[in-house]
Write an enzyme that holds these catalytic residues in place. Sequence first.
Site, PDB file in Angstrom:
ATOM      1  N   ASN A 178      -5.961  31.998  75.826  1.00 47.66           N
ATOM      2  CA  ASN A 178      -5.811  32.889  74.536  1.00 47.66           C
ATOM      3  C   ASN A 178      -5.471  31.779  73.438  1.00 47.66           C
ATOM      4  O   ASN A 178      -5.428  32.325  72.368  1.00 47.66           O
ATOM      5  CB  ASN A 178      -4.437  33.605  74.916  1.00 47.66           C
TER       6      ASN A 178
ATOM      7  N   ASP B 271      -1.524  20.682  75.582  1.00 48.97           N
ATOM      8  CA  ASP B 271      -2.648  20.746  74.701  1.00 48.97           C
ATOM      9  C   ASP B 271      -3.855  21.025  75.564  1.00 48.97           C
ATOM     10  O   ASP B 271      -4.270  20.136  75.971  1.00 48.97           O
ATOM     11  CB  ASP B 271      -2.603  19.440  73.872  1.00 48.97           C
ATOM     12  N   VAL B 272      -4.329  22.264  75.151  1.00 48.72           N
ATOM     13  CA  VAL B 272      -5.667  22.641  75.938  1.00 48.72           C
ATOM     14  C   VAL B 272      -6.864  21.756  75.497  1.00 48.72           C
ATOM     15  O   VAL B 272      -7.863  21.852  76.396  1.00 48.72           O
ATOM     16  CB  VAL B 272      -5.767  24.284  75.660  1.00 48.72           C
TER      17      VAL B 272
ATOM     18  N   TYR C 203     -14.156  28.683  63.078  1.00 48.78           N
ATOM     19  CA  TYR C 203     -13.667  29.334  63.942  1.00 48.78           C
ATOM     20  C   TYR C 203     -14.678  30.294  64.796  1.00 48.78           C
ATOM     21  O   TYR C 203     -14.769  30.744  65.880  1.00 48.78           O
ATOM     22  CB  TYR C 203     -12.742  30.177  63.374  1.00 48.78           C
TER      23      TYR C 203
ATOM     24  N   GLY D  16      -1.275  29.555  75.079  1.00 45.26           N
ATOM     25  CA  GLY D  16      -0.708  30.056  73.847  1.00 45.26           C
ATOM     26  C   GLY D  16       0.212  31.312  74.021  1.00 45.26           C
ATOM     27  O   GLY D  16       0.228  32.261  73.413  1.00 45.26           O
ATOM     28  N   ALA D  17       1.028  31.172  75.332  1.00 46.80           N
ATOM     29  CA  ALA D  17       1.821  32.536  75.700  1.00 46.80           C
ATOM     30  C   ALA D  17       3.077  32.660  75.148  1.00 46.80           C
ATOM     31  O   ALA D  17       3.962  33.510  75.373  1.00 46.80           O
ATOM     32  CB  ALA D  17       1.785  32.507  77.044  1.00 46.80           C
ATOM     33  N   SER D  18       3.444  31.697  74.277  1.00 39.76           N
ATOM     34  CA  SER D  18       4.778  31.845  73.625  1.00 39.76           C
ATOM     35  C   SER D  18       4.802  32.476  72.470  1.00 39.76           C
ATOM     36  O   SER D  18       5.877  33.011  71.828  1.00 39.76           O
ATOM     37  CB  SER D  18       5.461  30.305  73.680  1.00 39.76           C
TER      38      SER D  18
ATOM     39  N   SER E  15     -13.469  36.656  69.587  1.00 43.53           N
ATOM     40  CA  SER E  15     -12.872  37.260  68.149  1.00 43.53           C
ATOM     41  C   SER E  15     -14.095  38.016  67.497  1.00 43.53           C
ATOM     42  O   SER E  15     -15.389  37.534  67.580  1.00 43.53           O
ATOM     43  CB  SER E  15     -12.595  36.032  67.139  1.00 43.53           C
TER      44      SER E  15
HETATM   45  P1  NAP Z   1      -0.880  32.801  67.197  1.00 42.07           P
HETATM   46  O1  NAP Z   1       0.433  33.453  67.246  1.00 42.07           O
HETATM   47  O2  NAP Z   1      -1.002  31.669  66.054  1.00 42.07           O
HETATM   48  O3  NAP Z   1      -1.181  32.073  68.565  1.00 42.07           O
HETATM   49  C1  NAP Z   1      -1.907  30.952  68.805  1.00 42.07           C
HETATM   50  C2  NAP Z   1      -1.211  30.284  70.092  1.00 42.07           C
HETATM   51  O4  NAP Z   1      -2.137  29.105  70.493  1.00 42.07           O
HETATM   52  C3  NAP Z   1       0.018  29.924  69.845  1.00 42.07           C
HETATM   53  O5  NAP Z   1       0.780  30.348  70.788  1.00 42.07           O
HETATM   54  C4  NAP Z   1      -0.020  28.372  70.070  1.00 42.07           C
HETATM   55  O6  NAP Z   1       0.845  27.787  70.683  1.00 42.07           O
HETATM   56  C5  NAP Z   1      -1.362  28.218  70.777  1.00 42.07           C
HETATM   57  N1  NAP Z   1      -2.149  26.984  70.390  1.00 42.07           N
HETATM   58  C6  NAP Z   1      -2.570  26.568  69.532  1.00 42.07           C
HETATM   59  N2  NAP Z   1      -3.011  25.457  69.805  1.00 42.07           N
HETATM   60  C7  NAP Z   1      -2.902  24.958  70.913  1.00 42.07           C
HETATM   61  C8  NAP Z   1      -3.309  23.629  71.780  1.00 42.07           C
HETATM   62  N3  NAP Z   1      -3.912  22.693  71.421  1.00 42.07           N
HETATM   63  N4  NAP Z   1      -2.940  23.806  73.048  1.00 42.07           N
HETATM   64  C9  NAP Z   1      -2.476  24.892  73.499  1.00 42.07           C
HETATM   65  N5  NAP Z   1      -2.008  26.161  72.914  1.00 42.07           N
HETATM   66  C10 NAP Z   1      -2.195  25.907  71.600  1.00 42.07           C
HETATM   67  O7  NAP Z   1      -2.145  33.774  66.953  1.00 42.07           O
HETATM   68  P2  NAP Z   1      -2.451  34.906  67.668  1.00 42.07           P
HETATM   69  O8  NAP Z   1      -3.082  35.969  66.644  1.00 42.07           O
HETATM   70  O9  NAP Z   1      -1.656  35.406  68.703  1.00 42.07           O
HETATM   71  O10 NAP Z   1      -3.941  34.204  68.380  1.00 42.07           O
HETATM   72  C11 NAP Z   1      -4.049  34.418  69.729  1.00 42.07           C
HETATM   73  C12 NAP Z   1      -5.583  34.279  70.168  1.00 42.07           C
HETATM   74  O11 NAP Z   1      -6.219  35.591  69.549  1.00 42.07           O
HETATM   75  C13 NAP Z   1      -6.170  33.151  69.332  1.00 42.07           C
HETATM   76  O12 NAP Z   1      -7.193  32.616  70.267  1.00 42.07           O
HETATM   77  C14 NAP Z   1      -6.859  33.784  68.292  1.00 42.07           C
HETATM   78  O13 NAP Z   1      -8.139  33.076  68.030  1.00 42.07           O
HETATM   79  C15 NAP Z   1      -7.397  35.311  68.557  1.00 42.07           C
HETATM   80  N6  NAP Z   1      -7.641  36.277  67.735  1.00 42.07           N
HETATM   81  C16 NAP Z   1      -6.584  36.604  66.807  1.00 42.07           C
HETATM   82  C17 NAP Z   1      -6.770  37.641  66.005  1.00 42.07           C
HETATM   83  C18 NAP Z   1      -5.750  38.145  64.820  1.00 42.07           C
HETATM   84  O14 NAP Z   1      -6.119  38.847  64.104  1.00 42.07           O
HETATM   85  N7  NAP Z   1      -4.550  37.594  65.175  1.00 42.07           N
HETATM   86  C19 NAP Z   1      -8.041  38.107  65.895  1.00 42.07           C
HETATM   87  C20 NAP Z   1      -9.015  37.598  66.734  1.00 42.07           C
HETATM   88  C21 NAP Z   1      -8.880  36.463  67.635  1.00 42.07           C
HETATM   89  P3  NAP Z   1       2.350  27.403  70.065  1.00 42.07           P
HETATM   90  O15 NAP Z   1       2.808  28.665  69.499  1.00 42.07           O
HETATM   91  O16 NAP Z   1       3.248  26.941  71.144  1.00 42.07           O
HETATM   92  O17 NAP Z   1       2.133  26.508  68.799  1.00 42.07           O
END
Ligand code: NAP
Length: 245
Positions: free
Chosen positions: A90, A63-64, A155, A11-13, A142
């Site tokens: 991530n 797809d992880v 979640y 999810g590094a993009s 989280s």
């Molecule tokens: P985000 O921008 O939506 O990032 C999620 C990433 O996961 C995206 O890059 C997406 O890839 C990737 N992804 C989703 N489904 C996938 C799959 N099946 N295989 C491979 N990659 C997949 O949101 P974020 O906030 O940065 O979240 C990153 C991490 O932090 C997540 O694990 C989330 O649960 C955790 N987190 C976030 C928060 C918050 O407040 N934002 C709080 C607690 C934890 P694409 O972009 O390529 O689709």
Amino acid sequence: MLSGKTAVITGASTGIGACIAKKYASLGAQIAIIYIGSPEIAENVKNEITEKYGVRAEIYYCDVSDFDRCRETVKKITEDFGGFDILVNNAGITRDSLLVTMEETDFDSVINVNLKGCFNMIKVCGRNFLKRKYGKIINIASVSAMKGLAGQANYASSKAGIIALTKVTARELGSRNICCNAIAPGFIMTDMTKDLGKEDEYLSQIPLNRLGNPEDVAKVAAFLADEASDYVTGEVIRVDGGYAM
Ligand code: NAP
């Protein structure tokens, strides 16, 4: 510093993952970017990393939640980079709704991506780390796992599972000099939270009185990838401004 190291980041993009990728690159690491969405966005992150930090970066569609795909992707990364030192799990999704109205498919897909995806990647990366007798595994959990946030049965359960998986991994691989830790972010401003619309409600419960940003998480992820944390394993670090204490 992470010079000479290679990091695999799922999810590094976008969001937190992209920020961690850039942080690691700024510290000298090569980056394997795993993405599932737009190849253009992944390519942009790759180009930014190579141009700005002068380190190698490559993109891999995966797809992880698909074990075979994870195995093939990690095989390709190993061929391309000759191995790797750091894995950041991530990738994550949300499908929020109250428990009684939650669709079974929404429960399954969140568990499959968040928890099983994390298991898949640790399993397929295990041999690389065992061979090197070195590794830093960082799982993004989280605070929802600790708080049991309403609307997040799927979640919160997946993230609680990640915390347990982190401790098992730390215990099983510790004797081979492989550390495994988790970060539990609070409310971080990314695409995942942009439509939540509960900022004020959260803000009143955050002692540091601000929402988090991806850089807040990336700084802790840098610590956990660095030799500064060599005696830290099985730990869960909250990055939440004090929200879940
Ligand atoms: P985000 O921008 O939506 O990032 C999620 C990433 O996961 C995206 O890059 C997406 O890839 C990737 N992804 C989703 N489904 C996938 C799959 N099946 N295989 C491979 N990659 C997949 O949101 P974020 O906030 O940065 O979240 C990153 C991490 O932090 C997540 O694990 C989330 O649960 C955790 N987190 C976030 C928060 C918050 O407040 N934002 C709080 C607690 C934890 P694409 O972009 O390529 O689709």
